[in-house]
Design a protein around this motif. Structure first.
Motif, PDB file in Angstrom:
ATOM      1  N   GLY C  42       0.782  -1.215   0.000  1.00 51.70           N
ATOM      2  CA  GLY C  42       0.000   0.000   0.000  1.00 51.70           C
ATOM      3  C   GLY C  42       0.820   1.273   0.000  1.00 51.70           C
ATOM      4  O   GLY C  42       2.025   1.225  -0.078  1.00 51.70           O
ATOM      5  N   PRO C  43       0.132   2.385   0.105  1.00 51.92           N
ATOM      6  CA  PRO C  43       0.862   3.650   0.061  1.00 51.92           C
ATOM      7  C   PRO C  43       1.855   3.804   1.207  1.00 51.92           C
ATOM      8  O   PRO C  43       2.899   4.374   1.028  1.00 51.92           O
ATOM      9  N   GLY C  70      -3.472   7.410  -8.342  1.00 52.04           N
ATOM     10  CA  GLY C  70      -4.352   8.521  -8.031  1.00 52.04           C
ATOM     11  C   GLY C  70      -4.229   8.988  -6.599  1.00 52.04           C
ATOM     12  O   GLY C  70      -4.958   9.854  -6.163  1.00 52.04           O
ATOM     13  N   TYR C  71      -3.286   8.433  -5.866  1.00 47.32           N
ATOM     14  CA  TYR C  71      -3.112   8.841  -4.480  1.00 47.32           C
ATOM     15  C   TYR C  71      -2.582  10.264  -4.381  1.00 47.32           C
ATOM     16  O   TYR C  71      -2.824  10.950  -3.412  1.00 47.32           O
ATOM     17  N   VAL C  72      -1.812  10.695  -5.383  1.00 51.21           N
ATOM     18  CA  VAL C  72      -1.249  12.043  -5.355  1.00 51.21           C
ATOM     19  C   VAL C  72      -1.778  12.843  -6.532  1.00 51.21           C
ATOM     20  O   VAL C  72      -1.072  13.660  -7.109  1.00 51.21           O
ATOM     21  N   HIS C  73      -3.040  12.631  -6.896  1.00 50.44           N
ATOM     22  CA  HIS C  73      -3.596  13.407  -7.986  1.00 50.44           C
ATOM     23  C   HIS C  73      -3.823  14.834  -7.523  1.00 50.44           C
ATOM     24  O   HIS C  73      -4.477  15.068  -6.509  1.00 50.44           O
ATOM     25  N   ILE C  89       3.073  27.988 -16.084  1.00 48.96           N
ATOM     26  CA  ILE C  89       4.429  27.435 -16.237  1.00 48.96           C
ATOM     27  C   ILE C  89       4.916  26.783 -14.948  1.00 48.96           C
ATOM     28  O   ILE C  89       5.377  25.640 -14.994  1.00 48.96           O
ATOM     29  N   PRO C  90       4.825  27.422 -13.760  1.00 44.23           N
ATOM     30  CA  PRO C  90       5.248  26.662 -12.577  1.00 44.23           C
ATOM     31  C   PRO C  90       4.328  25.487 -12.291  1.00 44.23           C
ATOM     32  O   PRO C  90       4.730  24.539 -11.630  1.00 44.23           O
ATOM     33  N   LEU C  91       3.074  25.526 -12.783  1.00 43.46           N
ATOM     34  CA  LEU C  91       2.149  24.458 -12.476  1.00 43.46           C
ATOM     35  C   LEU C  91       2.488  23.176 -13.239  1.00 43.46           C
ATOM     36  O   LEU C  91       2.521  22.090 -12.671  1.00 43.46           O
ATOM     37  N   VAL C  92       2.758  23.295 -14.546  1.00 36.07           N
ATOM     38  CA  VAL C  92       2.958  22.066 -15.313  1.00 36.07           C
ATOM     39  C   VAL C  92       4.327  21.464 -15.086  1.00 36.07           C
ATOM     40  O   VAL C  92       4.549  20.323 -15.474  1.00 36.07           O
ATOM     41  N   GLU C  93       5.256  22.198 -14.473  1.00 29.83           N
ATOM     42  CA  GLU C  93       6.529  21.529 -14.261  1.00 29.83           C
ATOM     43  C   GLU C  93       6.602  20.838 -12.922  1.00 29.83           C
ATOM     44  O   GLU C  93       7.594  20.192 -12.623  1.00 29.83           O
ATOM     45  N   ARG C  94       5.551  20.962 -12.078  1.00 30.45           N
ATOM     46  CA  ARG C  94       5.609  20.318 -10.773  1.00 30.45           C
ATOM     47  C   ARG C  94       5.268  18.833 -10.742  1.00 30.45           C
ATOM     48  O   ARG C  94       5.599  18.187  -9.759  1.00 30.45           O
ATOM     49  N   PRO C  95       4.575  18.210 -11.698  1.00 31.69           N
ATOM     50  CA  PRO C  95       4.355  16.764 -11.557  1.00 31.69           C
ATOM     51  C   PRO C  95       5.643  15.987 -11.376  1.00 31.69           C
ATOM     52  O   PRO C  95       5.698  15.098 -10.538  1.00 31.69           O
ATOM     53  N   SER C  96       6.689  16.313 -12.104  1.00 33.70           N
ATOM     54  CA  SER C  96       7.915  15.546 -11.950  1.00 33.70           C
ATOM     55  C   SER C  96       9.013  16.548 -11.695  1.00 33.70           C
ATOM     56  O   SER C  96       9.545  17.144 -12.607  1.00 33.70           O
ATOM     57  N   ILE C  97       9.339  16.798 -10.425  1.00 37.57           N
ATOM     58  CA  ILE C  97      10.139  17.975 -10.152  1.00 37.57           C
ATOM     59  C   ILE C  97      11.580  17.850 -10.605  1.00 37.57           C
ATOM     60  O   ILE C  97      12.227  18.858 -10.839  1.00 37.57           O
ATOM     61  N   MET C  98      12.120  16.622 -10.768  1.00 43.18           N
ATOM     62  CA  MET C  98      13.491  16.547 -11.242  1.00 43.18           C
ATOM     63  C   MET C  98      13.562  16.804 -12.729  1.00 43.18           C
ATOM     64  O   MET C  98      14.599  17.112 -13.265  1.00 43.18           O
ATOM     65  N   PRO C 405       5.052   7.933  -9.037  1.00 43.15           N
ATOM     66  CA  PRO C 405       3.616   8.193  -8.950  1.00 43.15           C
ATOM     67  C   PRO C 405       3.191   9.659  -9.089  1.00 43.15           C
ATOM     68  O   PRO C 405       2.192   9.908  -9.756  1.00 43.15           O
ATOM     69  N   PRO C 406       3.898  10.639  -8.533  1.00 44.12           N
ATOM     70  CA  PRO C 406       3.407  12.006  -8.756  1.00 44.12           C
ATOM     71  C   PRO C 406       3.396  12.392 -10.225  1.00 44.12           C
ATOM     72  O   PRO C 406       2.522  13.141 -10.658  1.00 44.12           O
ATOM     73  N   GLU C 407       4.325  11.852 -11.010  1.00 48.50           N
ATOM     74  CA  GLU C 407       4.321  12.191 -12.422  1.00 48.50           C
ATOM     75  C   GLU C 407       3.161  11.511 -13.138  1.00 48.50           C
ATOM     76  O   GLU C 407       2.517  12.095 -13.991  1.00 48.50           O
ATOM     77  N   ALA C 408       2.861  10.277 -12.741  1.00 50.59           N
ATOM     78  CA  ALA C 408       1.806   9.552 -13.435  1.00 50.59           C
ATOM     79  C   ALA C 408       0.429  10.078 -13.030  1.00 50.59           C
ATOM     80  O   ALA C 408      -0.488  10.093 -13.830  1.00 50.59           O
ATOM     81  N   ASP C 409       0.291  10.514 -11.780  1.00 51.82           N
ATOM     82  CA  ASP C 409      -1.017  10.957 -11.320  1.00 51.82           C
ATOM     83  C   ASP C 409      -1.276  12.412 -11.645  1.00 51.82           C
ATOM     84  O   ASP C 409      -2.423  12.837 -11.654  1.00 51.82           O
ATOM     85  N   ARG C 410      -0.239  13.177 -11.898  1.00 54.45           N
ATOM     86  CA  ARG C 410      -0.349  14.632 -12.138  1.00 54.45           C
ATOM     87  C   ARG C 410      -1.153  15.292 -11.032  1.00 54.45           C
ATOM     88  O   ARG C 410      -2.108  15.987 -11.281  1.00 54.45           O
TER      89      ARG C 410
END
Lengths: 239, 365, 410
Positions: C42-43, C70-73, C89-98, C405-410
């Motif tokens: 689990g998470p 979807g846990y971090v959607h 611009i700052p919003l769409v670059e946050r799903p995958s911060i690296m 997961p944060p990148e996949a869930d956006r």
């Protein structure tokens, strides 16, 4: 195209890989390539363009509201003293510095402070009077650390000096803009622009039913442009 | 009647006391004070000294404090970082393990609803029985708990009981991951036991008896590691497998099954099960020192008298373990079937070769 | 081997029936009737990231895995509908911060395609340097997660230590260590002077030298090879059928990279190769990414050698060609895209990212922003690769896919 072949290890190669791994670890144990910065007794030196705590200069502000409008996180609220000045809510700020880049006079500038602690969420909303200089810092660090990269080797260099946390920036180089009324025949005479101008640069000529803009007083903040219901005011570049 | 018993015991103690020239004047002075002389005689009685102070429980406590700190520091050094530093800054964090232990006393020990409550609470304490009994048989010079001709075999037998308690701990937790961890512990026990026993048997063949005194005497010129290097390697790998050290940390795999049989423990019970693996490592390392590194032999220190062999034994053990913990930073974790295959193919083969080597050594000597 | 069953009625355990688990109860009943059982990774688990995996196990062999993402959607697409184009611009670059520069680049290219803005050459080179630095940072991060899932803590510390150099390079170029928000429509936010570029050039050599130590202790380590070889194999047909993207597709033998097929920025002017493997197992997925790090370091060095002088912001946006300080609001706050749908493909570190902006022609906020990150695209292939492997391989395959997961869930 680089084709990566399937890896098959013979017994001799496997023993060699074991020995390689063990000798690497033993070498690191004897002479480590340590890269730890013992914060807060040592502090990293960051470049001058580092995006840290935002410092506000009251004398340069023209109350144009640009910073508050562009902030992606809605962290800037304008507070009224004698004019409107920005206040920053650090619970929301993401340090993107869009506000610093939007300010036409350079009233907002950056600093190298990046580690401030607050005791409650309400305290994190800093009023204008609190962001006019960097907050009081008890400097626990005695040593400044810099990275030195030479011949492919990366070392930490420690100097017994304190890093200055304030940054001097020259004002931005932009062409000044002033407000002009581009279609005076459509003016309603509502005088909203007269009310809203913080510099009182617009006066209403009752006889001609037109507004007159004093170009000496106008600083190009753009509040009248946004306020006009007929959208007949515009900011134009003055030579 | 009571005075008679005390007198008999006192006579028993003074007949077998430790002989340490360093503190002899103080001991003689204290033995003349009635009341305290009984306690002093008890403390310096050789079997009691061996079990309670060194190389028994006292040395065990100091070893635990040292090894937790040293392992973290050594691993940190390999990994480009510093390790624990803040607990007592002037000595660079040396008492970190003590701070951790004290913290466990203040944490709440939660017993969850599905657990089998008596076993859940008692088993970590019962698990110490097979771990601590072998201390009675390990000698260090003249200081020994129980002298026996079969000491080495007895120690091996008690070490073989420990995994059963770990499986029982996992079973008592009644949780899915604890169950998977218990099954893995059973499989690992199955994998390392046979090569381990064969390696010990080959060393017993070389020395001729299971008496530790004979083993150390026979190593006067050449230590056991050089007499039979293959058994040395097999024993070391079996030590890694038996105490769940990387690369064989399979029953307690942190990332796969969230700490295996011990997943539901917290507070002081967690502190107890954490030290279980380290104490098993201590016992196996003591046996390792006696069989392979020459035991307690070393240059005699005249001022310490009887204490010198004890110090040599504990020092050699701690240094051997301190060098062994570097393996934690080198290897990843094997999978269960790969570890069992390793145990039953390579290690079994190597241990059979070590039997052949020992037959050759016996024939030469 | 023959298996014998004893017909004992088995009830599923209480937690599987009472807690909220998003699988139908008939599935649970059927599992427990047929000698399997469910393991909930689990998470809150040291080896699962931020998602729940419901694993159906037969003894030690995994039969099927149902993911519960979807846990971090964080509703990136919906929030983007209420913000100005530049505030996204700052919003769409946050799903995958690296990997921030690549996502940033994809979004800004869609706006530039809509408004027909011409980007100066120097800005394109600096954008490519930022994108490749972020790609190396992401591959190092994924290598660290892979090694910690296998218990190798040194293999976790070394890539993060090397990644410190990447963050240092980004910090001296842009001022921030990651999520730089540096790429804006028309170019970049400020110029980078040549002393800084020389420092970044030296950093690439330092990274290569430290990578050699990492190679000896992790990449060529026999235990690591034993854990990853022939584990989670996806053949070429399976990889194409399940829609795998990025280096995981290249590890199964398909030669596809967006930067070679539809080059953008200056990728067609640099000389570089794409690494392709044939085996399709966990180790080749890892080796493809290791080779990509070397290729990216080469690309950064070529960019720094070839970079021309000139403006960094297009003159359609701003007169001052060196930095946008002072005119960000006037130039870019109220841009309105013409009616239509604009799509770009970008090769992020983990695969292909698809950005689509739908504009209604009159408002200064997007009507719809659709973002498909690579993690979401290869989730299906990841679940298929797990079938038939042992339970302990779950973590090894998870790490070899680099699922974030944060990148996949956006």
């Amino acid at each position: 195209m680089i084709r990566i072949k399937k890896v098959e290890l013979s017994l001799a190669e496997r023993v060699k890989s074991h020995i390689d791994a063990i000798t690497t670890a033993v070498k690191q144990a004897i002479r480590p390539d340590r890269i730890t910065v013992e914060y807060p007794r040592e502090r990293r030196r960051y470049p001058d363009i580092f995006r840290g705590f935002i410092v506000f200069d009251k004398d340069k502000c023209i109350s144009c509201f640009r910073c508050a409008q562009i902030c992606p996180a809605n962290a800037i609220k304008m507070e009224f003293y004698d004019r409107y000045y920005p206040s920053i809510d650090y619970a929301k700020c993401i340090f993107c510095h869009f506000c610093v880049d939007s300010c036409p006079t350079g009233a907002l500038r950056t600093s190298k402070v990046h580690d401030i602690a607050f005791k409650s969420l309400e305290e994190m909303h800093l009023h204008t009077t609190q962001i006019m200089k960097i907050p009081e810092i008890i400097r626990e660090d005695k040593v400044t650390v810099e990275y030195e990269i030479k011949d492919g080797k990366w070392r930490l260099v420690r100097k017994k000096e304190l890093d200055k946390l304030e940054v001097e920036v020259p004002p931005p180089v932009i062409k000044p803009r002033k407000a002009f009324c581009i279609e005076p025949e459509n003016c309603l005479g509502c005088r909203l622009c007269v009310t809203v101008c913080p510099q009182e640069a617009i006066t209403f000529d009752r006889k001609k039913a037109m507004i007159r803009i004093n170009l000496e007083k106008c600083v190009g903040c753009g509040l009248c442009v946004r306020q006009c219901p007929m959208q007949i005011l515009e900011l134009k570049v003055v030579a | 009647m009571v005075m008679g018993v005390i007198g008999y015991l006192y006579g028993l103690f003074t007949s077998n006391m430790m002989d340490i020239p360093l503190i002899k004047p103080l001991v003689d002075y204290l033995l003349n004070i009635p009341g305290i002389n009984f306690i002093v005689a008890l403390i310096l009685w050789r079997p009691f000294f061996a079990i309670a102070i060194a190389p028994g429980l006292g040395a065990l406590m100091l070893y635990l404090l040292w090894i937790v700190y040293f392992e973290r520091k050594l691993t940190a050094r390999v990994q480009w970082r510093v390790g624990p530093l803040e607990v007592c800054r002037p000595i660079r964090g040396l008492i970190q393990a003590l701070a951790d232990g004290i913290r466990y006393f203040f944490q709440e020990a939660i017993v969850h609803r599905e657990a089998h409550k008596p076993y859940f609470i008692q088993l970590p304490i019962l698990a110490f029985i097979p771990v601590l009994i072998p201390i009675m048989f390990i000698p260090a010079g003249k200081v020994v708990g129980i002298k026996s001709d079969y000491a080495i075999q007895l120690i091996v037998a008690f070490i073989a009981l420990i995994p059963i308690t770990i499986i029982a701990i996992g079973w008592a937790s009644n949780s899915r991951f604890a169950y998977i961890g218990s099954v893995r512990e059973a499989f690992m026990y199955f994998a390392y036991e046979v090569p381990f026993v064969i390696a010990v048997i080959s060393m017993i063949f070389i020395y001729g008896s299971g008496n530790p005194y004979t083993a150390v005497e026979k190593q006067a010129i050449v230590p056991g590691a050089i007499l039979n290097p293959i058994a040395f390697i097999v024993y070391m790998i079996a030590m890694l497998m038996a105490t769940s050290r990387l690369p064989f940390e399979i029953p307690e795999a942190d990332q796969e099954i969230a700490f295996g049989p011990f997943v539901e423990y917290s507070g002081i019970l967690f502190g107890l099960v954490m030290t279980l693996a380290y104490e098993k490592l201590y016992i196996m390392a003591l046996l390792f020192t006696i069989l392979f590194l020459g035991g307690w032999s070393g240059p005699p220190i005249p001022i310490l008298g009887d204490l010198a062999p004890v110090i040599w034994l504990v020092l050699k053990t701690v240094i051997a373990i301190s060098i062994l913990v570097i393996v934690r930073s080198i290897y990843a974790r094997y999978r269960l079937d790969q570890a069992i295959r390793l145990g039953w193919s390579s290690m079994l083969g190597l241990s059979l070769i070590s039997l052949v080597v020992c037959a050759a050594v016996r024939w030469i000597l | 081997m023959d298996e014998y069953y004893i017909e004992v009625p088995v009830e599923p355990p209480k937690e599987v029936r009472s807690l909220f688990i998003p699988i139908p109860p008939e599935y649970v009943e059927e599992t427990y009737r047929s000698e399997d059982f469910l393991v909930l990774v689990g998470p809150q688990h040291p080896g699962s990231g931020h998602m729940r995996l419901i694993v159906r196990v037969h003894g030690d062999i995994i039969k099927e895995v149902i993911p519960d993402p979807g846990y971090v959607h964080r509703c990136v697409e919906k929030i983007a509908e209420n913000r100005l184009y530049i505030q996204n611009i700052p919003l769409v670059e946050r799903p995958s911060i690296m990997d921030a520069a690549n996502l940033n680049l994809g979004y800004v290219r869609a706006i530039e395609e809509a408004l027909d803005i011409e980007v100066p050459e120097r800005a394109k080179y600096i954008r490519v340097i930022l994108a490749e630095l972020c790609r190396i940072g992401t591959h190092l991060y994924d290598a660290a997660i892979l090694s910690v899932f296998m218990g190798h803590t040194t293999g976790f510390m070394y890539p993060f230590g090397i990644r410190e150099l990447i963050c240092e390079a980004l910090a001296v170029m842009t001022g921030v260590r990651f999520t730089t928000s540096f790429i804006i429509p028309g170019g970049i936010r400020r110029d980078v002077d040549n002393k800084v570029l020389k420092y970044v050039y030296n950093i690439t050599f330092a990274i290569e030298k430290r990578l050699k130590t990492f190679e000896k202790i992790f990449i060529k380590n026999p235990t690591v090879i034993a854990r990853l070889k022939d584990v989670g194999v996806l053949t070429k047909e399976e990889a194409i059928k399940y829609g795998v993207v990025g280096p995981f597709l290249r590890a199964s033998g398909v030669e596809y990279d967006v930067r070679k097929v539809e080059p953008y920025e200056v990728y067609d002017e640099l000389t570089w190769e794409i690494p392709v493997a044939d085996a399709g197992d966990g180790y080749s997925r890892f080796l493809v990414r290791v080779n990509e790090i070397t290729q990216s370091l080469n690309m950064i060095r070529q960019c720094i050698e070839r970079i021309p002088e000139g403006r960094v912001i297009s003159d359609q946006i701003c007169e001052n060609g060196k930095e946008i300080r002072g005119s960000l609001f006037d130039a870019l706050a109220n841009i309105v895209l013409p009616t239509g749908e604009y799509t770009t493909l970008t090769e992020c570190a983990r695969g292909t990212a698809v950005f689509t902006i739908v504009s209604d022609g009159g408002s200064n906020t997007p009507y719809r922003l659709r973002l498909l990150t690579p993690g979401w695209l290869y989730l299906r292939g990841f679940m298929e690769a797990l079938k038939g492997e042992r339970l302990a391989d779950l973590q090894a395959i998870y790490g070899s896919f680099g699922y974030f997961p944060p990148e996949a869930d956006r």
